[in-house]
Design an enzyme around this catalytic site. Structure first.
Site, PDB file in Angstrom:
ATOM      1  N   ASP A  22       0.857  -1.195   0.000  1.00 31.78           N
ATOM      2  CA  ASP A  22       0.000   0.000   0.000  1.00 31.78           C
ATOM      3  C   ASP A  22       0.887   1.237   0.000  1.00 31.78           C
ATOM      4  OD1 ASP A  22      -2.324   1.716   0.223  1.00 31.78           O
ATOM      5  OD2 ASP A  22      -3.357  -0.018   1.059  1.00 31.78           O
ATOM      6  N   HIS A  99      -2.177   3.465  -5.028  1.00 37.60           N
ATOM      7  CA  HIS A  99      -1.812   2.947  -3.698  1.00 37.60           C
ATOM      8  C   HIS A  99      -0.370   2.444  -3.666  1.00 37.60           C
ATOM      9  CE1 HIS A  99      -5.391   3.007  -1.057  1.00 37.60           C
ATOM     10  NE2 HIS A  99      -6.075   3.024  -2.187  1.00 37.60           N
ATOM     11  N   GLU A 171      -9.163   3.271  -6.079  1.00 35.12           N
ATOM     12  CA  GLU A 171      -8.842   4.637  -5.661  1.00 35.12           C
ATOM     13  C   GLU A 171      -7.635   5.235  -6.396  1.00 35.12           C
ATOM     14  OE1 GLU A 171     -10.394   4.929  -1.148  1.00 35.12           O
ATOM     15  OE2 GLU A 171      -8.569   3.752  -1.352  1.00 35.12           O
TER      16      GLU A 171
END
Ligand code: ACM
Ligand code: ZN
Length: 379
Positions: A22, A99, A171
């Site tokens: 991440d 990410h 995202e």
């Protein structure tokens, strides 16, 4: 990990989706790219009340401290074998194209503007607001991004025998790509009309690579946005709508709606509970009641729901005890919901059964759980 795997096995959960990458950390050793763990696994954390202490109460207010860690390939093999001996398949997630702030701290040349950066620190709100400070995306225009990811995936494929590899896909902040000449050139060359289509290009290139190596791809529901191949499996996290849309298109789906299946979200509004995000209240009742096969689908479409998943994100989870407290008793509620089918579910009966044996077992084994439905009078 092994305790968690034992707990999963005892509640008939047969797949462990392991989120190894991440913005805030890269957690898997990759031999061809040593800086992923030397640099990408460590960040400067700043103590605040929300990043749930992680045993750093000794740190002076506002002073940064080093936080991190990673799994060696040898440790990962051990986890995979331990899980396999309990009938659990481990599916790795290597996040792309977003990410990826930790990887870009290690190898900044893979981002659009190639700026040197630190590993981002953890936050209580969305990544998207931080784009000015850090790069989170691999550049979709430069070939080196794909070369890097293919080399990483080679090692991941060699380590993990799972049929599926999860590539994230959630995202993605398109603003990096909008401002990047390499990405814009890629869009022109490939006749892509939007950055969402550029994301689809990125993800589909990776899917082809996985497929050429005998693996199937899973991605979060954002992979639907710029167009998705029919072979991708969609993991629906932003509610059920992505899963419904994907099943209607004919894609396989795993239902992991954040509301109520994210178990890092608060389970009650008690002030005694440790800090947890409250953007929904994922109570035991609601986890138990969740139906992973939406009524909105036809019988034929329902077959596309190949699984359901409860997720737990640990950025605000300070210890194994805290993790157990968030998982129990919601994990068995999830399992019963996943395996029983709607007609067989009975919440009152579930609570009676929890109190007749499960709480007692957890108490005697020193396993933490949320006490809301625990009837002390039974003991
Ligand atoms: C996710 O929670 N961003 C998949
Ligand atoms: Zn770019």
């Amino acid at each position: 990990m092994k305790n968690l795997i034992d707990l999963m096995a005892s509640y008939k959960l047969n797949v462990l989706h392991w989120h190894l990458v991440d913005n805030e950390g890269w957690r898997i050793e990759i031999k061809q790219y040593p800086k992923l763990i030397e640099v990408g696994a460590w960040r400067e954390e700043i103590r605040n009340g929300k990043f749930y202490d992680k045993d750093t109460t000794w740190t002076p207010e506002g002073e940064p401290y080093r936080y991190g860690g990673y799994y060696t390939q040898k440790q990962i093999k051990e986890v995979i074998e331990y899980a396999a001996s309990r009938q659990i398949t481990v599916i790795p997630e290597i996040e792309l194209p977003g990410h990826s702030g930790a990887a870009l701290a290690a190898y900044p040349e893979l981002s659009c503007n190639a700026s040197p950066q630190t590993v981002p620190y953890s936050r209580t709100h969305s990544s998207l607001a931080y784009s000015a400070q850090w790069n989170f995306n691999y550049c979709a225009g430069k070939e080196v991004s794909f070369e890097f990811l293919e080399n990483v995936l080679d090692e991941v494929i060699a380590l993990f025998p799972s049929e599926y590899i999860h590539i994230g896909g959630d995202e993605v902040d398109m603003s990096y790509w909008e401002a990047c000449p390499h990405c814009q050139k890629r869009m022109a060359d490939e006749h892509l009309d939007s950055e969402h289509e550029l994301q689809a290009y990125f993800v589909q290139r990776i899917e082809k690579y996985l497929s050429a190596h005998g693996r199937k791809m899973i991605g979060w529901d954002e992979i639907l946005e710029g167009g998705v191949t029919s072979s991708a499996t969609v993991m629906s996290w932003r509610g059920e709508k992505g899963g419904i849309e994907a099943a209607k298109k004919g894609n396989n789906v795993i239902m992991s709606s954040n509301n109520p299946l994210y178990l890092n979200i608060a389970q009650t509004d008690s002030p005694n509970d440790p800090f947890a995000p409250t953007w929904s209240m994922n109570t035991l009742e609601r986890v138990y009641a969740f139906n992973p096969v939406p009524d909105a689908l036809t019988a034929e479409q329902k077959i596309k729901i190949i699984g359901t998943q409860a997720s737990i994100w640990t950025e605000f989870i300070s210890s194994v005890e805290h993790l157990e407290f968030m998982l129990l008793p919601r994990l068995p509620a999830f399992s019963e919901s996943a395996w029983s089918g709607e007609k067989k579910k009975d919440f009152e009966d579930f609570i009676v059964r929890l109190n007749s044996w499960h709480y007692l077992n957890w108490k005697f084994s020193g396993t933490r759980f949320h006490p809301k439905h625990f009837e002390r009078s039974v003991y």
